[in-house]
Design an enzyme around this catalytic site. Structure first.
Site, PDB file in Angstrom:
ATOM      1  N   GLU A 222     -11.563 -19.561   3.193  1.00  0.00           N
ATOM      2  CA  GLU A 222     -11.809 -20.581   2.180  1.00  0.00           C
ATOM      3  C   GLU A 222     -10.502 -21.177   1.680  1.00  0.00           C
ATOM      4  O   GLU A 222      -9.573 -20.448   1.333  1.00  0.00           O
ATOM      5  CB  GLU A 222     -12.546 -19.897   1.019  1.00  0.00           C
ATOM      6  CG  GLU A 222     -13.409 -20.793   0.210  1.00  0.00           C
ATOM      7  CD  GLU A 222     -14.743 -21.136   0.890  1.00  0.00           C
ATOM      8  OE1 GLU A 222     -14.968 -20.731   2.053  1.00  0.00           O
ATOM      9  OE2 GLU A 222     -15.546 -21.832   0.233  1.00  0.00           O
TER      10      GLU A 222
ATOM     11  N   LYS B 296     -17.589 -14.461  -3.591  1.00  0.00           N
ATOM     12  CA  LYS B 296     -17.712 -15.709  -2.830  1.00  0.00           C
ATOM     13  C   LYS B 296     -16.894 -16.795  -3.505  1.00  0.00           C
ATOM     14  O   LYS B 296     -17.234 -17.260  -4.592  1.00  0.00           O
ATOM     15  CB  LYS B 296     -19.186 -16.106  -2.768  1.00  0.00           C
ATOM     16  CG  LYS B 296     -19.469 -17.319  -1.938  1.00  0.00           C
ATOM     17  CD  LYS B 296     -20.976 -17.492  -1.791  1.00  0.00           C
ATOM     18  CE  LYS B 296     -21.354 -18.739  -1.042  1.00  0.00           C
ATOM     19  NZ  LYS B 296     -20.987 -19.982  -1.700  1.00  0.00           N
TER      20      LYS B 296
ATOM     21  N   CYS C 126      -8.448 -39.405 -45.382  1.00  0.00           N
ATOM     22  CA  CYS C 126      -8.236 -38.292 -44.457  1.00  0.00           C
ATOM     23  C   CYS C 126      -7.972 -38.883 -43.071  1.00  0.00           C
ATOM     24  O   CYS C 126      -8.800 -39.623 -42.536  1.00  0.00           O
ATOM     25  CB  CYS C 126      -9.459 -37.376 -44.437  1.00  0.00           C
ATOM     26  SG  CYS C 126      -9.326 -36.056 -43.216  1.00  0.00           S
TER      27      CYS C 126
ATOM     28  N   SER D 280     -24.360 -21.343   7.136  1.00  0.00           N
ATOM     29  CA  SER D 280     -24.352 -21.084   5.690  1.00  0.00           C
ATOM     30  C   SER D 280     -24.963 -19.714   5.444  1.00  0.00           C
ATOM     31  O   SER D 280     -25.291 -18.990   6.379  1.00  0.00           O
ATOM     32  CB  SER D 280     -25.110 -22.149   4.924  1.00  0.00           C
ATOM     33  OG  SER D 280     -26.143 -22.664   5.663  1.00  0.00           O
TER      34      SER D 280
ATOM     35  N   ASP E 101     -22.623 -29.037  -8.128  1.00  0.00           N
ATOM     36  CA  ASP E 101     -23.111 -28.171  -7.053  1.00  0.00           C
ATOM     37  C   ASP E 101     -24.421 -27.498  -7.446  1.00  0.00           C
ATOM     38  O   ASP E 101     -25.311 -27.311  -6.627  1.00  0.00           O
ATOM     39  CB  ASP E 101     -22.067 -27.101  -6.719  1.00  0.00           C
ATOM     40  CG  ASP E 101     -20.831 -27.726  -6.091  1.00  0.00           C
ATOM     41  OD1 ASP E 101     -20.847 -28.963  -5.883  1.00  0.00           O
ATOM     42  OD2 ASP E 101     -19.871 -26.996  -5.813  1.00  0.00           O
TER      43      ASP E 101
ATOM     44  N   CYS F  63      -9.843 -28.981 -46.111  1.00  0.00           N
ATOM     45  CA  CYS F  63      -9.885 -29.773 -44.887  1.00  0.00           C
ATOM     46  C   CYS F  63      -8.585 -29.548 -44.103  1.00  0.00           C
ATOM     47  O   CYS F  63      -7.501 -29.755 -44.652  1.00  0.00           O
ATOM     48  CB  CYS F  63     -10.056 -31.257 -45.208  1.00  0.00           C
ATOM     49  SG  CYS F  63      -9.796 -32.311 -43.773  1.00  0.00           S
TER      50      CYS F  63
HETATM   51  S1  IVH Z   1     -19.024 -15.617   5.526  1.00  0.00           S
HETATM   52  C1  IVH Z   1     -22.265 -16.897   8.292  1.00  0.00           C
HETATM   53  N1  IVH Z   1     -17.648 -14.737   3.511  1.00  0.00           N
HETATM   54  O1  IVH Z   1     -19.753 -19.446   1.533  1.00  0.00           O
HETATM   55  C2  IVH Z   1     -21.306 -16.385   7.321  1.00  0.00           C
HETATM   56  N2  IVH Z   1     -18.427 -16.971   3.437  1.00  0.00           N
HETATM   57  O2  IVH Z   1     -22.641 -20.396   1.954  1.00  0.00           O
HETATM   58  C3  IVH Z   1     -20.795 -17.421   6.418  1.00  0.00           C
HETATM   59  N3  IVH Z   1     -17.736 -18.188   1.439  1.00  0.00           N
HETATM   60  O3  IVH Z   1     -19.397 -21.642   4.193  1.00  0.00           O
HETATM   61  C4  IVH Z   1     -19.426 -17.254   6.012  1.00  0.00           C
HETATM   62  N4  IVH Z   1     -16.599 -16.565   0.524  1.00  0.00           N
HETATM   63  O4  IVH Z   1     -17.532 -21.492   2.531  1.00  0.00           O
HETATM   64  C5  IVH Z   1     -18.310 -15.784   4.033  1.00  0.00           C
HETATM   65  N5  IVH Z   1     -16.371 -13.809   1.841  1.00  0.00           N
HETATM   66  C6  IVH Z   1     -17.033 -14.855   2.346  1.00  0.00           C
HETATM   67  C7  IVH Z   1     -17.112 -16.091   1.688  1.00  0.00           C
HETATM   68  C8  IVH Z   1     -17.824 -17.135   2.257  1.00  0.00           C
HETATM   69  C9  IVH Z   1     -16.977 -17.804   0.412  1.00  0.00           C
HETATM   70  C10 IVH Z   1     -18.355 -19.544   1.580  1.00  0.00           C
HETATM   71  C11 IVH Z   1     -18.045 -20.224   2.877  1.00  0.00           C
HETATM   72  C12 IVH Z   1     -19.346 -20.446   3.558  1.00  0.00           C
HETATM   73  C13 IVH Z   1     -20.303 -20.388   2.400  1.00  0.00           C
HETATM   74  C14 IVH Z   1     -21.671 -19.944   2.814  1.00  0.00           C
END
Ligand code: IVH
Length: 673
Positions: free
Chosen positions: A177, A119, A434, A83, A34, A403
Site C-alpha cells: 500500500e 488494513k 466584542c 479485493s 469512501d 468572554c
Molecule cells: S491483501 C486478495 N493485505 O485492501 C488480497 N490488502 O480490499 C488483497 N490492503 O486492494 C490484498 N492492507 O489495497 C492485503 N495487509 C493487507 C492490506 C491490504 C490494505 C488493501 C489493498 C487491497 C484492499 C482490499
C-alpha cells in the site's frame, strides 16, 4: 415494486455507481466519501442477492475498479489484483471461519491460524523484481489491467530499487500500500480531501518529479506471482519482506480463534488515533499458503481472507483541548480539539460539544479518550468518554465565566416561553464591542442569504479584519484597494473582480437589508414580514419608536421576543450608525405592492443546481414578486423546473418523466422579461 420497476431502479443505481467509479478511478476526483461509496456498493450487492435476475456489466460483483486512466501505459497484471470481502461484526467472522471449515471438510477442533494485519487505507501498488531488481511498478487499475507508474513509484523512499539477499526469488511481484502519514498530510491538507486522495493524486502525477515532492510511504503485505519463493506461510513471508528491505506493518500479528481476532480488533480500533496512518479495518488471512491455495477464490476476492472493517462513523481519539467559539449572537460554543482521526474517509480534528450542560452531563475533560461520531452531514460530536483511560490528575472542565474574546461578563438568558434559563452562555457585550462577535456579524452580512458578494468569503473577512481594513459592515464599501494590492494573493485582476462584485450588490431589497443586519431572532422569514410591513428603509429606521413597534405585534410570525430584539438593536449607538451609513451607501429598494397579476401568475416553480450571480433566495424572491409560487417537490403540480449548474439528476429525470418543462436560468429570466 414490480419486476420492471425493480430492474429500472437497479439500472439507475448502476448508472450512478459507474459515474462514481469513473470519477474515482479515472479522474481521481471522488464525488463522495469512501464510506458512502461502500454503502452504495453494498446496497447494489444486496439487491442482486435479493433479486437473482439483476445483473449488469458494471455491477460491483463484476468490476474491481474502473478502467485505468489514459496518461499511463496499460499493462495486464500477471495475477489480478483482487479485493477483499468485508466483515462488520463478530458474526460475520464466525460465518467466514465456518465456511472455510466446511470447504476444507474440517470440524471446529481444527484451529486456523490467521495473519491479522491492520488494513491501511491507501492505494495498492504492484512491484515486479527480477533478480532482485525493480523492473516494473503498476497501479491496481481495474484489478485486471493496471497503469505503468514505475517512474513515480521509484521516487518512494520505502521502495527498494534493488534487493540484495540470497533468498530473494528469481522473480516476484510484491504488493503493498502506498500512503501518506497523517502528520505529513497536514501540510498538504489544502490540496486534498483526505490522505488517501493525496496518495492517489500524487501517485498518478504525469511527472515523477512532482511525485517525488510528496512524502509517500510504502508498506508491503503480499505477492502476486513468484518464481522461487521459499516461505510456506504469510507470517514468514512478511518477515522475508522486512529482511529484503521493505517496511511491514508493525502491528501485524499471528492469531487463532475468533475471540482473539475480536480482542485484537478492539484494541487496535482504540489505538487508531495514535497511529500515524489511516487504517480502516483489520485483514485476516489464513496463514498457511497451502491452505490458501486449496481455498482459492470466489468472484473478485480470495476465500482465505477477509477485511474486518472499522465502523465508518465512529472512532476513538484523544481530546487535546476545549476551545470556545463565539458566534454572531454572542453564543459561546465549546469545541473539542481532538487528535486527528479518520472517520469514514474524513479526517476529523474538531467535534462540537454543544454547550456547557453537555460537557457536564458527559463529564468530558481535557486529555480524555473519547468516542467520536461523524454520521452523514451531522457535525462530529463526542458520544462518550472512556473512563478507564482517564488520567489520575484529570480535572473537571470549568466553563469560562468571562468572554474569552472581550472579557465581558457571560450571561445565560431567561427563556420566557420555556420558563427556564437557556443552556447557552453568551457574551454580554453589545455586538460590535466584542471583536469575535463583530467578525461573525460581518460574515453574516456578506453571507449567501444576505449580501452574497461574489468572491468575498469568510476567510477574507477574517483577513481584512486582522489588517484593520474593515471593522463594520459599511467599511466593505470603503475598502482601501491600494493596501489590498500589496497583500499576498491579490492582483489587479482579482481586485477589479472584488470591486465589481461589491458594486453589483449595492442594490438590495429591503428584506435582505434587514436580514443582513443580523438582528437576533430576525431570520429570513422575519425580515420578509417586517419589510412587507414597513415598506421603506426610512420607515425601518423609525420602527424603534414605541407606537410603530406596537404595530409590528399584529404581524403573524413576529412575537414579543422579536420586537424586544429589534428595539434593543436599534437603540444601540453603533447599530444605529451602521444602519444610517448603509442607508447612504446602498440603494435599498422599497417594497412594491406585489402585483397579483404578475407574469408568473398561477405558475409553480422549483429550483435545482447553482444559479449564476444569484442566490437561491434571490431567485425565490423574484418568482414570488412576479406572482409565481415555489414548491419543494417534483410532482404533477409543478409547471417549471429551473436548472442551474450541477442540478440534481434525480429531480431532472423525474421532471422529464412527468413532462414538466425544464428551463435554464436564461430561459427563465426571459420569462420574467
Ligand atoms: S491483501 C486478495 N493485505 O485492501 C488480497 N490488502 O480490499 C488483497 N490492503 O486492494 C490484498 N492492507 O489495497 C492485503 N495487509 C493487507 C492490506 C491490504 C490494505 C488493501 C489493498 C487491497 C484492499 C482490499
Amino acid at each position: 415494486m414490480n419486476k420492471a420497476e425493480i430492474i429500472k431502479n437497479y439500472k439507475k443505481k448502476i448508472e450512478n455507481f459507474k459515474k462514481l467509479n469513473e470519477a474515482y478511478y479515472d479522474k481521481n476526483k471522488p464525488l463522495i466519501t469512501d464510506a458512502e461509496y461502500d454503502s452504495i456498493k453494498f446496497e447494489l450487492l444486496q439487491l442482486e442477492k435479493k433479486y437473482q435476475y439483476l445483473k449488469d456489466e458494471f455491477s460491483p460483483s463484476n468490476t474491481v475498479g474502473f478502467k485505468p486512466s489514459k496518461i499511463f501505459k496499460k499493462i495486464t497484471h500477471k495475477e489480478p489484483m483482487l479485493s477483499l470481502s468485508n466483515a462488520f461484526d463478530e458474526k460475520d467472522l464466525e460465518n467466514f471461519e465456518q465456511k472455510i471449515l466446511n470447504y476444507l471438510n474440517k470440524t471446529k477442533e481444527f484451529k486456523i491460524e490467521y495473519s491479522a494485519e491492520p488494513k491501511i487505507d491507501g492505494i495498492s501498488a504492484s512491484l515486479t523484481y527480477i533478480d532482485g531488481n525493480l523492473t516494473r511498478g503498476l497501479s491496481r487499475g481495474d484489478g485486471k489491467i493496471g497503469e505503468d507508474i514505475t517512474g513515480n513509484l521509484k521516487t518512494i523512499k520505502d521502495i527498494p530499487l534493488q534487493i540484495i539477499s540470497n533468498d530473494i526469488p528469481k522473480e516476484i511481484e510484491i504488493r503493498g500500500e502506498v500512503f501518506i502519514q497523517n502528520s505529513d498530510f497536514i501540510k498538504l491538507k489544502n490540496k486534498f480531501a483526505n490522505p488517501r486522495n493525496a496518495a492517489s493524486g500524487s501517485l498518478r502525477q504525469k511527472e515523477s518529479e512532482e511525485t517525488k515532492k510528496i512524502p509517500l510511504r510504502f508498506i508491503a503485505y503480499t505477492y502476486g506471482y513468484e518464481k522461487g519463493l521459499k516461505d510456506k506461510n504469510q507470517s514468514d513471508f512478511l518477515k522475508s519482506l522486512s529482511k529484503w528491505g521493505f517496511k511491514i506493518n508493525p502491528l501485524n500479528k499471528v492469531l487463532m480463534g475468533i475471540d482473539n481476532l475480536t480482542k485484537n480488533y478492539n484494541e487496535i480500533e482504540k489505538k487508531r488515533s495514535e497511529i500515524d496512518f489511516d487504517i480502516d479495518g483489520i485483514v485476516y488471512k489464513i496463514n498457511d499458503f497451502e491452505l490458501q491455495s486449496r481455498l482459492g477464490y470466489v468472484a473478485n476476492a480470495p476465500r482465505w481472507a477477509i477485511a474486518h472493517k472499522f465502523s465508518s462513523d465512529k472512532a476513538t481519539s484523544q481530546l487535546l483541548d476545549i476551545e470556545i467559539q463565539i458566534g454572531r449572537t454572542g453564543a459561546l460554543t465549546p469545541v473539542a480539539k481532538i487528535k486527528p482521526v479518520n472517520i469514514g474517509g474524513v479526517v476529523v480534528s474538531n467535534a462540537t460539544l454543544h454547550n456547557e450542560d453537555e460537557i457536564n452531563r458527559k463529564d468530558i475533560r481535557i486529555n480524555d479518550t473519547v468516542l467520536v461520531e461523524r454520521a452523514g452531514d451531522v457535525i462530529p460530536h463526542i458520544l462518550s468518554v472512556d473512563l478507564s483511560k482517564r488520567l489520575n490528575d484529570s480535572k473537571k472542565y470549568k466553563f469560562p465565566n468571562k468572554c474569552p474574546s472581550c472579557g465581558s461578563k457571560i450571561i445565560k438568558e431567561f427563556n420566557s416561553a420555556a420558563k427556564k434559563f437557556d443552556a447557552v452562555r453568551r457574551c454580554s457585550s453589545e455586538g460590535y464591542d466584542c471583536d469575535k462577535v463583530a467578525i461573525e456579524k460581518i460574515k453574516h452580512f456578506i453571507s449567501k442569504e444576505a449580501l452574497n458578494i461574489d468572491g468575498f468569503g469568510k476567510k477574507i473577512v477574517e483577513n481584512f479584519w486582522k489588517l484593520k481594513l474593515i471593522k463594520f459592515p459599511q467599511d466593505i464599501f470603503k475598502l482601501d484597494y491600494n493596501k489590498i494590492l500589496n497583500l499576498e494573493g491579490w492582483g489587479k485582476q482579482s481586485i477589479n473582480n472584488l470591486k465589481f462584485s461589491i458594486e453589483e450588490k449595492k442594490t438590495i431589497s429591503l428584506e435582505k437589508f434587514i436580514y443582513s443586519l443580523g438582528i437576533r431572532h430576525i431570520g429570513l422569514e422575519g425580515a420578509k414580514l417586517i419589510s412587507k410591513h414597513v415598506k421603506t428603509s426610512h420607515n425601518f429606521s423609525n420602527i424603534a419608536k414605541d407606537e410603530n413597534l406596537k404595530d409590528l405585534e399584529n404581524l403573524d410570525g413576529i412575537g414579543e421576543m422579536q420586537i424586544k430584539s429589534i428595539k434593543r438593536f436599534l437603540s444601540n449607538k453603533t447599530n444605529k450608525k451602521i444602519v444610517q451609513d448603509l442607508q447612504k451607501i446602498l440603494k435599498i429598494n422599497d417594497v412594491k405592492k406585489i402585483s397579483s397579476k404578475g407574469r408568473l401568475m398561477n405558475k409553480t416553480f422549483m429550483l435545482t443546481g447553482k444559479l449564476t450571480n444569484m442566490s437561491r433566495s434571490e431567485a425565490k424572491h423574484l418568482i414570488e414578486q412576479n406572482s409565481g409560487s415555489i414548491i419543494s417537490n417534483v410532482s404533477k403540480k409543478l409547471n417549471y423546473l429551473i436548472i442551474g449548474e450541477k442540478p440534481t439528476k434525480r429531480k431532472v429525470d423525474l421532471a422529464k418523466e412527468l413532462n414538466i418543462k425544464i428551463l435554464n436560468q436564461s430561459e427563465w429570466l426571459k420569462m420574467l422579461n
